[in-house]
Design a protein around this motif. Structure first.
Motif, PDB file in Angstrom:
ATOM      1  N   ASN B  43      -1.834  -0.045   7.746  1.00  0.00           N
ATOM      2  CA  ASN B  43      -0.770  -1.288   7.821  1.00  0.00           C
ATOM      3  C   ASN B  43       0.757  -1.076   7.238  1.00  0.00           C
ATOM      4  N   ARG B  45       3.400  -1.865   7.946  1.00  0.00           N
ATOM      5  CA  ARG B  45       4.096  -2.868   7.934  1.00  0.00           C
ATOM      6  C   ARG B  45       4.173  -3.839   6.872  1.00  0.00           C
ATOM      7  N   MET B  46       3.211  -3.937   6.020  1.00  0.00           N
ATOM      8  CA  MET B  46       2.885  -4.648   4.683  1.00  0.00           C
ATOM      9  C   MET B  46       3.802  -3.942   3.718  1.00  0.00           C
ATOM     10  N   ASP B 143      -2.972  -0.031  12.115  1.00  0.00           N
ATOM     11  CA  ASP B 143      -2.853  -1.180  11.774  1.00  0.00           C
ATOM     12  C   ASP B 143      -3.819  -2.207  12.398  1.00  0.00           C
ATOM     13  N   ASP B 144      -4.623  -2.901  11.246  1.00  0.00           N
ATOM     14  CA  ASP B 144      -5.520  -3.866  11.697  1.00  0.00           C
ATOM     15  C   ASP B 144      -5.396  -5.235  11.646  1.00  0.00           C
ATOM     16  N   GLY B 145      -4.173  -5.415  11.356  1.00  0.00           N
ATOM     17  CA  GLY B 145      -3.596  -6.878  11.111  1.00  0.00           C
ATOM     18  C   GLY B 145      -4.193  -7.559  10.015  1.00  0.00           C
ATOM     19  N   TYR B 147      -3.695  -7.978   7.033  1.00  0.00           N
ATOM     20  CA  TYR B 147      -2.677  -7.958   5.523  1.00  0.00           C
ATOM     21  C   TYR B 147      -3.108  -8.875   4.528  1.00  0.00           C
TER      22      TYR B 147
END
Lengths: 279, 279
Positions: B43, B45-46, B143-145, B147
């Motif tokens: 992830n 993006r986190m 990315d598994d969302g 977060y």
């Protein structure tokens, strides 16, 4: 007409394999966090409403330290939209939690919304009265003053237990969809025993307890002493907690869910369900 | 005159046995929380500043998701006076955290206050750039969302790593007190290498890495599949993370602490220390 089965009829989220994988992974999380909590003392004061006058005076909080800690943590998680997920429920009254700051995620609607139940009050009371005294028994001090560290772990254990027990709703929905006709009679006659029989698999439960004991033996090993027989948690006690509460309470949630599964459906909807084949 | 040794000269908190027990128990916590984090995707993006525009718009937050999550969590913990404890340091700028709502605890003053260092910025950068990519490598999705779940674990790992690395200050204080005369010269000549040599025990480090690998093998077992060789985390990678960062970074903290250990003391104070026997 209400749509008895939303479009994602055979959602992969409802496959029993998926549900089983989630529940088994949650066993590990529950064990890890129980072991983490068990290093601190019982700290009874943390669970007494009103024990910290500062919480009353400065935060207008009448509850206990841990409930206040739950609210603080859940407030942060609510902002991250945690409780929009269909398998996450807060312990705190949602009216006391902030709104999400992120836009909502469109979760697939796998549960029947009118059926959703929140069992957290019972989970909290059992955790406070049974789990904490049991797992902290081997700490000599009754109170070590480590309220922050202990409460952080309490929040983690509670949240994992809650997710585990509420996951029963997915089990119920999955089993209901696989044979709706067999559920309709017992739901309409409010027959809890018959519903429980429809969702209970004694062999699966027995296997779970064996697996859980094995995990508790492995993950509970204290590898910091030379003594290989030392454990940070008593495997038999963990099994007892599951057998006496986690499993039966999951069934309460499962049956509560099923009892509301036909709410809002017309006679025609129900008849259609009765005639439908397993999905 | 400044009191070079406060009254609790031989505080049990500074016994090397106590320090060793804390550090070993922290290894377990770090491993458990790393394993918990490793079930989610990387992830990326986190960890990107500004990746969530809602955080900027609604929370005036320029940093990353995880840093925002840290601030939210640390705000709750600050209210519980977590960061008044001499072994707890926040990742968030203390100016952004609320004041404690509970009255201060009188901690025994075991550390020399002018010497205290906060290494969290370096810990955060290493965690983000090295630890997360390493431990999430076996998750297929990038990315598994998830977060919220992943960030909750990030906060736990970071806080345990931070406590572990900052505990080096207790090691330094303990060793300094046991033989102050041998430290004074290297401190005054700013000789980092000599100070590091005074606090380093290669045999202890080697034993630590062996013990850690054993723990990672045991606690990292995946008992949900039939395959006993499966691991949720790679033991060799955990050892590498300790060898390449946790251990050397603890030494950086230890030496930084020692370099300030004489600040504010008069010539006479220092002379008295030089003459004093080991405590």
């Amino acid at each position: 007409m209400t749509d008895p089965f939303p479009p994602h009829l055979s959602s992969p989220l409802l496959s029993l394999d998926h549900i089983r994988a989630v529940l088994q992974r949650l066993e590990d999380t529950i064990l890890f966090q129980l072991i983490e909590r068990a290093q601190f003392a019982k700290n009874a004061r943390m669970y007494e409403p009103g024990a910290f006058k500062e919480l009353k005076e400065r935060e207008q909080w009448d509850g206990s330290w841990v409930e206040w800690f739950l609210r603080e943590t859940e407030a942060a998680h609510a902002k991250c939209r945690r409780y929009e997920s269909p398998d996450e429920y807060p312990f705190t009254d949602p009216a006391l939690l902030p709104k999400p700051i992120l836009p909502p995620i469109e979760y697939p609607k796998v549960l029947y919304e009118r059926s959703v139940v929140n069992d957290n009050k019972r989970i909290w009371e059992w955790y406070r009265d049974e789990v904490v005294p049991t797992i902290t028994r081997r700490v000599e001090m009754g109170d070590d003053g480590q309220y922050g560290s202990a409460a952080t772990r309490d929040v983690e254990v509670l949240s994992a237990l809650s997710r585990r027990i509420h996951f029963g709703m997915f089990v119920s929905e999955s089993k209901f969809r696989s044979a709706p006709a067999s559920f309709i009679g017992p739901i309409q006659s409010r027959d809890r025993d018959a519903l429980e029989a429809l969702i209970t698999k004694p062999a699966v439960e027995a296997a779970l307890l064996v697996r859980l004991e094995g995990k508790a033996e492995v993950y509970g090993q204290d590898l910091n002493t030379g003594d290989e027989s030392r454990r940070k948690i008593d495997a038999k006690e963990v099994v007892r907690l599951y057998r006496e509460f986690v499993i039966p309470e999951t069934k309460v949630v499962e049956v509560d869910y099923l009892l509301k599964r036909l709410d809002g459906l017309s006679e025609a909807d129900i008849e259609e369900l009765r005639q439908s084949r397993a999905s």
